[in-house]
Design a protein around this motif. Structure first.
Motif, PDB file in Angstrom:
ATOM      1  N   LYS A   1       0.810  -1.212   0.000  1.00 30.01           N
ATOM      2  CA  LYS A   1       0.000   0.000   0.000  1.00 30.01           C
ATOM      3  C   LYS A   1       0.846   1.266   0.000  1.00 30.01           C
ATOM      4  O   LYS A   1       0.368   2.333  -0.372  1.00 30.01           O
ATOM      5  CB  LYS A   1      -0.938   0.023   1.220  1.00 30.01           C
TER       6      LYS A   1
ATOM      7  N   SER B   1       1.020   3.038  -3.134  1.00 30.22           N
ATOM      8  CA  SER B   1      -0.200   3.659  -3.628  1.00 30.22           C
ATOM      9  C   SER B   1       0.044   5.091  -4.099  1.00 30.22           C
ATOM     10  O   SER B   1       1.013   5.732  -3.719  1.00 30.22           O
ATOM     11  CB  SER B   1      -1.227   3.661  -2.499  1.00 30.22           C
ATOM     12  N   ASP B   2      -0.848   5.571  -4.939  1.00 29.49           N
ATOM     13  CA  ASP B   2      -0.730   6.937  -5.423  1.00 29.49           C
ATOM     14  C   ASP B   2      -1.460   7.910  -4.515  1.00 29.49           C
ATOM     15  O   ASP B   2      -1.353   9.109  -4.678  1.00 29.49           O
ATOM     16  CB  ASP B   2      -1.345   7.052  -6.819  1.00 29.49           C
TER      17      ASP B   2
ATOM     18  N   ALA C   1      -3.526   7.180   1.798  1.00 30.48           N
ATOM     19  CA  ALA C   1      -3.229   5.760   1.956  1.00 30.48           C
ATOM     20  C   ALA C   1      -1.795   5.564   2.429  1.00 30.48           C
ATOM     21  O   ALA C   1      -1.502   4.727   3.287  1.00 30.48           O
ATOM     22  CB  ALA C   1      -3.443   5.046   0.632  1.00 30.48           C
ATOM     23  N   LYS C   2      -0.901   6.383   1.890  1.00 30.84           N
ATOM     24  CA  LYS C   2       0.500   6.298   2.318  1.00 30.84           C
ATOM     25  C   LYS C   2       0.620   6.635   3.797  1.00 30.84           C
ATOM     26  O   LYS C   2       1.268   5.921   4.557  1.00 30.84           O
ATOM     27  CB  LYS C   2       1.333   7.324   1.537  1.00 30.84           C
TER      28      LYS C   2
ATOM     29  N   THR D   1      -9.998  -1.744  -1.770  1.00 31.77           N
ATOM     30  CA  THR D   1      -9.464  -0.593  -2.480  1.00 31.77           C
ATOM     31  C   THR D   1      -8.369  -1.023  -3.440  1.00 31.77           C
ATOM     32  O   THR D   1      -7.286  -0.462  -3.436  1.00 31.77           O
ATOM     33  CB  THR D   1      -8.951   0.449  -1.486  1.00 31.77           C
TER      34      THR D   1
ATOM     35  N   LEU E   1      -6.578   1.356  -5.933  1.00 31.06           N
ATOM     36  CA  LEU E   1      -5.494   2.266  -5.554  1.00 31.06           C
ATOM     37  C   LEU E   1      -4.204   1.988  -6.293  1.00 31.06           C
ATOM     38  O   LEU E   1      -3.203   2.629  -6.009  1.00 31.06           O
ATOM     39  CB  LEU E   1      -5.224   2.163  -4.055  1.00 31.06           C
ATOM     40  N   GLY E   2      -4.202   1.069  -7.195  1.00 27.09           N
ATOM     41  CA  GLY E   2      -2.982   0.759  -7.942  1.00 27.09           C
ATOM     42  C   GLY E   2      -2.480   1.962  -8.700  1.00 27.09           C
ATOM     43  O   GLY E   2      -2.652   3.081  -8.279  1.00 27.09           O
ATOM     44  N   CYS E   3      -1.863   1.765  -9.809  1.00 24.88           N
ATOM     45  CA  CYS E   3      -1.302   2.906 -10.525  1.00 24.88           C
ATOM     46  C   CYS E   3      -2.394   3.608 -11.312  1.00 24.88           C
ATOM     47  O   CYS E   3      -2.776   3.183 -12.396  1.00 24.88           O
ATOM     48  CB  CYS E   3      -0.195   2.443 -11.447  1.00 24.88           C
TER      49      CYS E   3
ATOM     50  N   SER F   1       3.145   9.260  -7.707  1.00 21.61           N
ATOM     51  CA  SER F   1       3.203   7.813  -7.821  1.00 21.61           C
ATOM     52  C   SER F   1       4.418   7.292  -7.077  1.00 21.61           C
ATOM     53  O   SER F   1       5.484   7.892  -7.092  1.00 21.61           O
ATOM     54  CB  SER F   1       3.284   7.442  -9.292  1.00 21.61           C
TER      55      SER F   1
END
Lengths: 1026, 212
Positions: A258, A261-262, A266-267, B7, B10-12, B53
């Motif tokens: 996670k 994640s972008d 979440a980070k 979720t 939430l990938g790229c 990213s």
């Protein structure tokens, strides 16, 4: 009983067949009153419960459940047993019945007499017969509540179920989507983990069923009725995930994933979860994942643009390091801490050798985060990087590079949390660090000097790091910098550093710095400054100014105060006698610095004696000598209003803060000096025997009468427990002086002194009649248009009103009403309007909390609520040319209100404030704008309905002839850009067009405000904007 | 009120946009053998600015950092209502120095992309000239940075000024192309019609509004 059963049958019939929901409550009331029993209720329901129609059965169970919800406390164990058996059986029935069955079971689980073994059987039938996720929201919540209650009351029985319980829970929760239920489910899971339930082979399942929500992404609907926030959910889930080390093998890979994640939140959530679990885990759980975790953490800190991510990453790294440091080593296992630190050092250390490049900072922060985590880690990191940092510093020659290196070093020198016994890890590098600091202090770069001063302060906090010889060297450097360094920022840092060091090492400062500074202040070259060029003179004055500031800064320990204050007093004496060449500003600065010492010195008897027995008598004596000297050929600076005003805070701070017993003595000496001319305590006492300072005399009496401000310093700031002698006589003379004297500073000071005493006087008849008398006298003067002392009477009125307003005295209304009536006075109207600013603000020298005045909280709000209507009314009925006074008074009052109150009061006042914006008086415009601007930051809805008028009027003011009005209006327009987008979008084009004009304003300050505001409005509604 | 159950999204989350018109502004024709690699890199690094990213690599991950100048000192003249303050180099520099770099959380000043000595203003003649220096000669962001500077000045200066923004001579591989593009009024206007591009430009300017 018979009547009861007939009633019961009626109630049941009406509820089940008649569909009257209210009858359930009636039945419960009857049951509670003992009109019938639960058994009779079941019997009466009998037919319906056995009906062939599911709807009828459901209605029957519903009645029973509703009644149980209210009466579960009155049941016997036997009854509960029977009812439970019935309910468990009903779970197998038609689905329309299930909701009511669950409700009834929920009520029964609350019974204190729940029979042994029933908890297990409830759960078994629940898990077996109900598919929780196909139930409606409320029923699901019912199931979670049953679980929660049973876990609370029957923990041991549930544990007997073994892993089946966990499995049942996992099955019921799987797929839950409602945030309210999730919160319940997370709480149950947390209890399972913390309560020591057997997870058996379902550890991974329990993890899966909860971790699928991680990281939580939830935004509550607008006007959220349930009040569940994303933060609550995050914390509840985090408590589950980090609850047990057994989750480690699943959680850590998930976190690593996670972190990729972008989404920023979440980070951050992942990093915070990592921090949380590091406090529960041991090294064996982490070991396998350390390389992966480190790679992610490093990447986040190296690359991020967000401070939140960075600080969360650093906290996580610190927690990880602390966790590994806690581990106990076996003789045969490898030292995980060393392995991990090797990783960190390998990736970060080399960046420290490139002080020009961006990554030096994140690397330093990462290393600092590891080194503050534990003593062992700090040892290891210091040993690895200190030598190379020191060597780097010594080999680099550019100031910018050296400064960066020194700032990095500073981060490592900051006192960590290592305990006292631990030998400082920096001990080995003590010598090199000191020499770096001292060499940097001699560099010719402001940045480098400032940083080295900070390092020096940090070093001094760890006692072992500075030897006595180092302290002496440091004091020499500091003294040199004070005398020679002209950069304001460096001087400030020097003074700060000197203050910190002097608190720890007073002796070095007494022996080295104070004498040097004294010598410089009185140096010959300065005394003969007349022949010097203006620029030389200017720099000499600057040196002297720095010496004075430094003297004050180092005076916190009594021993230093003992040495430094005589120097300052000597400046006053020489400037009075005219033997030194001190400017007026320098004399004032001496007073400011004396005040600073009184504020910051330790409150010991020694300091108290210095101030009360030496400094205050000397100040009074000098002021009196100066006043007596009259208008001779060489006037003393000590008769200047500005000097006396600067002396007041020295005296009042001393009396308020230092040794209240001595303060009482000072006050009574001052009173007998001013009332009776008793000068026995003054030094160098050579005055004529008969003087009456407060009495009106012929000629130059203002020189003496203005000394009343010093009396105010002595008597108005005492703690309330200390009494002032001869109070009544004193008040009488003060009133007389303030009403008759024609010297503004004298009569204002007398009024302030009078007000300060009235504020602290105990309530009662004496006080009331005193105020009555004063008010009468004031009114007589004010009502007589030809009186020559109307201004004096007004001043006294204003100050007394303030004194009473602050303490909520009932008579204050009479005085403030008088002020309101003066708003339409042709002579005093504008003074009165400005008076409201004084009434609402804190005065610096009297009637504030520092002076121990009686100040009630929220007196401003109270005044506002009681009087805003009067103002509005006065405004409406006033003649056109007098309206501005009311607007000015209003904007003064609103300006000082706390923001919360401003927001609630705004709707009522808005029309008036908008009116004020179009009032031609620039002072009114400015005051209104400055009052509106903070309110606009968080716009209340009342403003939104008036947007048209607000935008229009503020835009008009951007072309006002007064620069300050233009600036204030542009700030308001800037604030308007934060309004909800859909409300202000219609104005965008108009505002952008209008703001093009001030972009070409004459004044740069206006242009820069216009630039900020216009750019914000451009971003509005634009992609990537707001 | 429903929660995202899983979720995985939430990938790229790449932003898709009109690559062609976008590239005109972002990707410079790089005269290098590994052209294709460079171009893919560029796309990712751009996304990393707006979306941050995780795994993306920056073109220049560890750039040189320079000191920021302090706030302009207020003089007595600044307070005087009657004295006109001319628009000077420092004032223009103050407008652009805090623009954020599209890649780094650093200002153009800290990266030395803009310097006060490379700003020229003539208040009488109504001209402003700004030279900027990309951190590396193949910087793919050069046009975007130039555009941000230009937009900031257009929004902040009186209309009477003619604004010229160009690359410091000899500091970029495709200097001429970039300068030409920045000087072309219609192309600049068209660029600001592209919402993706406008978003990136606004973000360079927005953080600037936040920090100062």
């Amino acid at each position: 009983m018979a009547a009861g059963s007939a009633l019961l049958v009626g109630l049941v019939e009406e509820f089940v067949s008649g569909q009257q929901d209210s009858k359930a409550a009636d039945t419960a009331t009857g049951l509670k009153a003992g009109q019938f029993t639960i058994l009779q209720l079941v019997e009466a329901l009998g037919l319906h419960l056995a009906s062939s129609q599911p709807q009828t059965r459901a209605r029957g169970v519903q009645l029973l459940s509703n009644v149980l919800q209210q009466c579960h406390g009155d049941l016997t164990e036997r009854e509960v047993d029977v009812l439970l058996a019935f309910y468990e059986n009903r779970l197998k029935d038609h689905y329309v019945i299930t909701p009511h069955v669950l409700k009834g079971m929920n009520a029964l689980t609350k019974c204190s007499v729940l029979p042994p073994g029933s908890a297990v059987s409830i759960l078994k039938s629940l898990f077996q017969d109900v598919h929780v996720q196909s139930l409606m929201l409320v029923e699901r919540s019912c199931v979670y509540n049953i679980l929660t209650q049973l876990m609370e009351s029957r923990e041991s029985e549930l544990k007997g179920l073994g892993a089946d319980f966990v499995f049942g829970f996992v099955q019921s929760v799987d797929g839950e989507r409602d945030p309210r239920n999730l919160l319940l489910a997370f709480q149950i899971a947390r209890k399972i983990i913390h309560g020591g339930y057997d997870l058996g082979k379902f550890t991974e399942e329990l993890f899966e069923v909860t971790s699928c929500y991680f990281p939580i992404d939830f935004s509550p609907p607008p006007n959220d009725p349930h009040g569940i926030t994303q933060e609550e959910l995050i914390l509840a889930l985090r408590a589950v995930l980090t609850g047990t080390p057994r989750f480690a093998e699943f959680l850590l890979p998930l976190i690593i994933e996670k972190l990729d994640s972008d989404v920023q939140s979440a980070k951050v959530d992942s990093l915070q979860t990592l921090t949380a679990c590091a406090s529960v885990y041991e090294h064996k759980e982490l070991a396998e994942f350390l390389p992966g975790l480190w790679a992610s953490l490093r990447r986040e800190v190296f690359q991020t643009a967000s401070e939140r991510v960075e600080s969360a990453g650093l906290a996580a790294l610190g927690a990880l390091t602390a966790c590994i440091s806690r581990s106990v080593l076996n003789s045969d296992s490898e030292d995980y801490l060393n392995v991990f630190l090797d990783l960190v050092l390998k990736d970060c250390q080399h960046h420290l050798c490139e002080p020009d490049l961006k990554l030096v900072w994140p690397s330093a922060k990462l290393l600092q985060a590891t080194s503050t985590a534990s003593y062992r880690a700090s040892h290891r990191v210091a040993a690895a990087i200190m030598p190379s940092l020191i060597e780097q510093y010594n080999s680099r020659t550019q100031c910018a590079q050296r400064r960066t290196l020194l700032e990095v070093l500073q981060g490592f020198v900051q006192p960590g949390k290592s305990s006292e016994e631990d030998e400082s890890v920096l001990l080995d590098f003590r010598q090199s660090l000191c020499s770096i600091v001292f060499s940097a202090l001699s560099e010719n770069s402001a940045g480098l000097q400032i940083t080295s001063l900070r390092v020096l302060t940090a070093l001094s906090q760890q006692t072992v790091l500075l030897l006595e010889s180092d302290v002496e060297l440091a004091v020499d450097h500091l003294t040199r910098l004070i005398l020679e360094e002209e950069d304001a920022k460096v001087s400030l840092a020097v003074v700060e550093c000197a203050g910190a060091l002097a608190g720890l090492h007073p002796l070095a400062f007494i022996s080295k710095m104070v004498p040097r500074l004294k010598g410089e202040i009185f140096s010959e070259s300065m005394a003969q400054g007349d022949s010097a060029t203006p620029s030389q003179k200017h720099s000499q004055q600057a040196v002297r100014q720095r010496c004075l500031t430094a003297l004050a800064a180092v005076s916190s320990q009594p021993s230093v105060v003992q040495e430094s204050t005589p120097v300052l007093l000597q400046v006053l004496t020489t400037s009075h006698t005219g033997t030194g060449s001190f400017s007026l500003e320098e004399v004032i600065s001496v007073c400011h610095n004396l005040q600073r010492i009184a504020e910051h010195a330790q409150d010991t008897e020694e300091t108290g004696r210095i101030f009360h027995d030496i400094i205050i008598p000397r100040l009074l004596g000098l002021a009196l000598q100066a006043a007596m000297r009259g208008s001779s050929d060489h006037p003393s600076p000590l008769v200047e209003e500005s000097v006396l005003s600067a002396m007041v805070p020295v005296i009042s701070t001393t009396c308020a803060r230092l040794q209240s017993q001595l303060a009482g003595q000072t006050a009574s000496r001052a009173v007998s000096l001013f009332l009776d001319g008793d000068m026995s305590f003054l030094p160098e006492n050579a005055f004529p025997s008969q003087i009456q300072i407060l009495k009106k005399q012929a000629g130059d009496s203002w020189r003496q009468s203005q000394m009343v401000c010093l009396l105010m310093g002595c008597v108005c700031s005492l703690p309330r427990s200390v009494e002032v002698p001869q109070m009544d006589r004193l008040l009488l003379e003060l009133e007389e002086l303030s009403c008759t004297c024609d010297h503004p500073f004298s009569y204002t000071s007398a009024a302030k002194c009078y007000a300060g005493l009235v504020n602290k006087r105990p309530a009662g008849e004496a006080l009331d009649s005193l105020i009555d008398g004063t008010l009468k006298r004031i009114s007589t003067e004010l009502d007589c248009a030809s009186s020559s002392v109307r201004t004096q009477a007004f001043t006294l009125l204003l100050w007394v009103a303030k004194a009473l307003l602050l303490r909520y005295h009932p008579l204050s209304t009479a005085l403030t009403d008088k002020l309101f009536s003066l708003l339409s006075d042709s002579e005093l109207g504008s003074l009165a309007a400005d008076g409201f600013s004084l009434l609402m603000s804190d005065s610096p020298d009297v009637l504030n909390r520092g002076c121990n005045a009686d100040v009630r909280i929220m007196y401003r709000q109270r005044f506002f609520t009681e009087n805003s209507a009067k103002l509005v009314q006065g405004f409406n009925s006033a003649a056109q040319e007098k309206k501005s006074g009311y607007l000015k008074a209003l904007s003064h009052i609103v300006n000082y209100l706390p923001r919360q109150v401003q927001l609630t009061e705004l709707p009522a006042l808005l029309p008036l404030l908008l009116e004020a914006l179009s009032c031609p008086d620039q002072a009114v415009q400015l005051s209104t704008l400055s009052c509106l601007q903070p309110v606009l930051m968080d716009p209340p809805s009342a403003l939104i309905t008036q947007l048209e008028a607000l935008v229009g009027r503020t835009l008009t003011l951007t072309t006002s002839p007064a620069m300050k009005v233009r600036i204030a209006s542009l700030r308001c327009i800037h604030a308007l850009s934060r309004f909800p987008e859909h409300e202000i979008m219609p104005f965008r084009a108009r505002v952008l067009r209008a703001l093009a004009v001030p972009l070409d304003d004459l004044k740069r300050m206006v242009r820069s405000e216009a630039v900020v505001a216009r750019n914000e409005w451009f971003l509005l509604g634009s992609p990537g904007g707001r | 009120m429903e929660i995202q159950h899983d979720t995985k999204s939430l990938g790229c989350a790449c932003v898709h946009f009109d690559v062609y018109s976008f590239r005109k502004w972002i990707v410079q024709p790089v005269v290098q053998s590994k052209k294709t690699i460079e171009q893919t890199n560029i796309r990712i690094s751009l996304i990393s600015t707006s979306q941050m990213s995780g795994g993306a690599r920056l073109e220049n991950a560890n750039p040189l950092i320079f000191q920021r100048t302090g706030e302009r000192l207020q003089t007595a003249n600044d307070e005087d209502e009657d004295v006109a303050d001319p628009i000077d180099d420092r004032e223009i520099f103050d407008l652009i120095r805090s623009i954020n770099d599209p890649e780094h959380p650093l200002s153009l000043e800290e990266l030395n992309v803009v310097e006060q000595v490379r700003v020229r203003v003539d208040d009488q003649e109504n001209t402003v000239g700004v030279e900027f220096t990309p951190t590396i000669p193949h910087c793919s962001m050069a046009t975007l940075i130039g555009l941000s500077i230009k937009v900031k000045l257009l929004r902040s200066l009186p209309e009477r000024f003619k604004i010229d923004v160009h690359i410091t001579p000899g500091t970029h591989a495709s200097e001429d192309a970039v300068n030409k593009q920045l000087a072309d009024k219609e192309r600049v206007a068209a660029a600001l019609e592209n919402s993706q591009l406008l978003e990136v430009v606004n973000q360079c300017l927005i953080s600037n509004a936040r920090t100062g």
